[in-house]
Design a protein around this motif. Structure first.
Motif, mmCIF file in Angstrom:
data_model
loop_
_atom_site.group_PDB
_atom_site.id
_atom_site.type_symbol
_atom_site.label_atom_id
_atom_site.label_comp_id
_atom_site.label_asym_id
_atom_site.label_seq_id
_atom_site.Cartn_x
_atom_site.Cartn_y
_atom_site.Cartn_z
ATOM 1 N N VAL A 15 -18.364 -13.995 -32.928
ATOM 2 C CA VAL A 15 -19.120 -14.964 -33.730
ATOM 3 C C VAL A 15 -18.930 -16.378 -33.180
ATOM 4 C CG1 VAL A 15 -19.278 -16.046 -36.020
ATOM 5 C CG2 VAL A 15 -19.144 -13.559 -35.815
ATOM 6 N N VAL A 16 -17.700 -16.730 -32.828
ATOM 7 C CA VAL A 16 -17.435 -18.064 -32.272
ATOM 8 C C VAL A 16 -18.183 -18.247 -30.960
ATOM 9 C CG1 VAL A 16 -15.617 -19.506 -31.253
ATOM 10 C CG2 VAL A 16 -15.242 -18.402 -33.455
ATOM 11 N N LEU A 17 -18.160 -17.235 -30.105
ATOM 12 C CA LEU A 17 -18.882 -17.336 -28.830
ATOM 13 C C LEU A 17 -20.385 -17.445 -29.037
ATOM 14 C CD1 LEU A 17 -16.929 -14.854 -26.530
ATOM 15 C CD2 LEU A 17 -17.038 -17.344 -26.351
ATOM 16 N N LEU A 18 -20.913 -16.747 -30.030
ATOM 17 C CA LEU A 18 -22.343 -16.846 -30.311
ATOM 18 C C LEU A 18 -22.718 -18.227 -30.846
ATOM 19 C CD1 LEU A 18 -23.121 -13.370 -31.907
ATOM 20 C CD2 LEU A 18 -23.888 -14.236 -29.687
ATOM 21 N N LEU A 19 -21.849 -18.803 -31.664
ATOM 22 C CA LEU A 19 -22.146 -20.118 -32.241
ATOM 23 C C LEU A 19 -22.036 -21.240 -31.207
ATOM 24 C CD1 LEU A 19 -20.391 -19.927 -35.721
ATOM 25 C CD2 LEU A 19 -22.837 -19.908 -35.254
ATOM 26 N N PHE A 20 -20.977 -21.208 -30.425
ATOM 27 C CA PHE A 20 -20.708 -22.321 -29.513
ATOM 28 C C PHE A 20 -21.139 -22.061 -28.079
ATOM 29 C CE2 PHE A 20 -17.512 -22.965 -32.879
ATOM 30 C CZ PHE A 20 -17.925 -24.209 -33.306
ATOM 31 N N GLY A 21 -21.219 -20.835 -27.680
ATOM 32 C CA GLY A 21 -21.559 -20.530 -26.295
ATOM 33 C C GLY A 21 -20.326 -20.617 -25.413
ATOM 34 N N ARG A 22 -20.414 -20.008 -24.239
ATOM 35 C CA ARG A 22 -19.243 -19.974 -23.352
ATOM 36 C C ARG A 22 -18.935 -21.337 -22.768
ATOM 37 N NH1 ARG A 22 -19.917 -15.251 -19.138
ATOM 38 N NH2 ARG A 22 -19.890 -17.162 -17.952
ATOM 39 N N GLY A 23 -19.921 -22.145 -22.486
ATOM 40 C CA GLY A 23 -19.679 -23.436 -21.845
ATOM 41 C C GLY A 23 -19.225 -24.515 -22.809
ATOM 42 N N LYS A 24 -19.515 -24.334 -24.079
ATOM 43 C CA LYS A 24 -19.206 -25.372 -25.061
ATOM 44 C C LYS A 24 -17.722 -25.412 -25.417
ATOM 45 C CE LYS A 24 -20.812 -28.433 -27.981
ATOM 46 N NZ LYS A 24 -21.321 -29.701 -27.555
ATOM 47 N N ILE A 25 -17.051 -24.268 -25.423
ATOM 48 C CA ILE A 25 -15.644 -24.218 -25.831
ATOM 49 C C ILE A 25 -14.748 -25.020 -24.881
ATOM 50 C CG2 ILE A 25 -13.676 -22.679 -26.233
ATOM 51 C CD1 ILE A 25 -15.699 -20.659 -27.362
ATOM 52 N N PRO A 26 -14.841 -24.850 -23.549
ATOM 53 C CA PRO A 26 -14.018 -25.688 -22.662
ATOM 54 C C PRO A 26 -14.333 -27.184 -22.811
ATOM 55 C CG PRO A 26 -14.867 -23.824 -21.446
ATOM 56 C CD PRO A 26 -15.543 -23.820 -22.777
ATOM 57 N N GLU A 27 -15.597 -27.489 -23.064
ATOM 58 C CA GLU A 27 -15.981 -28.883 -23.266
ATOM 59 C C GLU A 27 -15.309 -29.457 -24.529
ATOM 60 O OE1 GLU A 27 -20.039 -31.216 -24.443
ATOM 61 O OE2 GLU A 27 -20.209 -29.573 -23.003
ATOM 62 N N LEU A 28 -15.288 -28.664 -25.591
ATOM 63 C CA LEU A 28 -14.626 -29.102 -26.826
ATOM 64 C C LEU A 28 -13.130 -29.295 -26.614
ATOM 65 C CD1 LEU A 28 -16.376 -26.844 -29.485
ATOM 66 C CD2 LEU A 28 -16.574 -29.316 -29.258
ATOM 67 N N MET A 29 -12.505 -28.390 -25.869
ATOM 68 C CA MET A 29 -11.067 -28.510 -25.596
ATOM 69 C C MET A 29 -10.777 -29.742 -24.738
ATOM 70 S SD MET A 29 -9.504 -26.209 -27.195
ATOM 71 C CE MET A 29 -10.677 -25.978 -28.493
ATOM 72 N N GLY A 30 -11.654 -30.036 -23.796
ATOM 73 C CA GLY A 30 -11.479 -31.235 -22.972
ATOM 74 C C GLY A 30 -11.610 -32.501 -23.800
ATOM 75 N N ASP A 31 -12.582 -32.505 -24.723
ATOM 76 C CA ASP A 31 -12.735 -33.662 -25.604
ATOM 77 C C ASP A 31 -11.520 -33.833 -26.508
ATOM 78 O OD1 ASP A 31 -15.187 -34.182 -24.492
ATOM 79 O OD2 ASP A 31 -16.343 -33.275 -26.148
ATOM 80 N N ALA A 33 -8.442 -32.911 -25.782
ATOM 81 C CA ALA A 33 -7.349 -33.407 -24.941
ATOM 82 C C ALA A 33 -7.495 -34.909 -24.690
ATOM 83 C CB ALA A 33 -7.315 -32.650 -23.622
ATOM 84 N N LYS A 34 -8.719 -35.371 -24.457
ATOM 85 C CA LYS A 34 -8.951 -36.808 -24.262
ATOM 86 C C LYS A 34 -8.597 -37.588 -25.522
ATOM 87 C CE LYS A 34 -12.651 -36.303 -20.881
ATOM 88 N NZ LYS A 34 -14.087 -36.445 -20.635
ATOM 89 N N GLY A 35 -8.942 -37.028 -26.681
ATOM 90 C CA GLY A 35 -8.619 -37.684 -27.943
ATOM 91 C C GLY A 35 -7.121 -37.791 -28.164
ATOM 92 N N ILE A 36 -6.389 -36.734 -27.838
ATOM 93 C CA ILE A 36 -4.932 -36.755 -27.996
ATOM 94 C C ILE A 36 -4.314 -37.772 -27.043
ATOM 95 C CG2 ILE A 36 -2.839 -35.379 -27.632
ATOM 96 C CD1 ILE A 36 -4.438 -32.962 -28.679
ATOM 97 N N LYS A 37 -4.790 -37.812 -25.797
ATOM 98 C CA LYS A 37 -4.272 -38.796 -24.844
ATOM 99 C C LYS A 37 -4.552 -40.217 -25.305
ATOM 100 C CE LYS A 37 -4.624 -35.915 -20.729
ATOM 101 N NZ LYS A 37 -5.296 -35.710 -19.436
ATOM 102 N N SER A 38 -5.734 -40.443 -25.841
ATOM 103 C CA SER A 38 -6.089 -41.764 -26.342
ATOM 104 C C SER A 38 -5.217 -42.143 -27.529
ATOM 105 C CB SER A 38 -7.564 -41.785 -26.740
ATOM 106 O OG SER A 38 -7.910 -43.008 -27.324
ATOM 107 N N PHE A 39 -4.957 -41.200 -28.400
ATOM 108 C CA PHE A 39 -4.092 -41.448 -29.558
ATOM 109 C C PHE A 39 -2.679 -41.813 -29.117
ATOM 110 C CE2 PHE A 39 -1.087 -39.799 -32.719
ATOM 111 C CZ PHE A 39 -1.458 -40.564 -33.816
ATOM 112 N N LYS A 40 -2.128 -41.039 -28.173
ATOM 113 C CA LYS A 40 -0.779 -41.330 -27.678
ATOM 114 C C LYS A 40 -0.720 -42.697 -27.010
ATOM 115 C CE LYS A 40 0.867 -36.635 -26.974
ATOM 116 N NZ LYS A 40 1.319 -35.648 -25.983
#
Length: 77
Positions: A15-31, A33-40
């Motif tokens: 269900v998660v793969l159908l909703l987000f697609g295969r390419g969207k999940i790595p993009e979300l994880m990268g975003d 990670a950028k947010g956590i780095k910015s927060f730190k």
């Protein structure tokens, strides 16, 4: 009803793969990670700024003629 079996987790994954697609999940994880780095970075910048300030910068000073009221908590037994 307590724990999920492997089939439950596979259905959730599909269900998660159908909703987000295969390419969207790595993009979300990268975003994320950028947010956590910015927060730190923001937290470390804030610590650096505070070390330059005097230590009593957070205190509140009252005038001599000003009264301070406090609320007292009463406990019921």
């Amino acid at each position: 009803m307590g724990s999920f079996s492997i089939w439950h987790w596979l259905i959730v994954l599909v269900v998660v793969l159908l909703l987000f697609g295969r390419g969207k999940i790595p993009e979300l994880m990268g975003d994320m990670a950028k947010g956590i780095k910015s927060f730190k970075k923001g937290m470390s910048d804030e610590d650096d700024d505070e070390s330059a300030k005097p230590t009593d910068a957070r205190t509140v000073e009252h005038r001599a003629d000003e009264t301070v009221q406090t609320k007292e908590k009463t406990s019921k037994s």
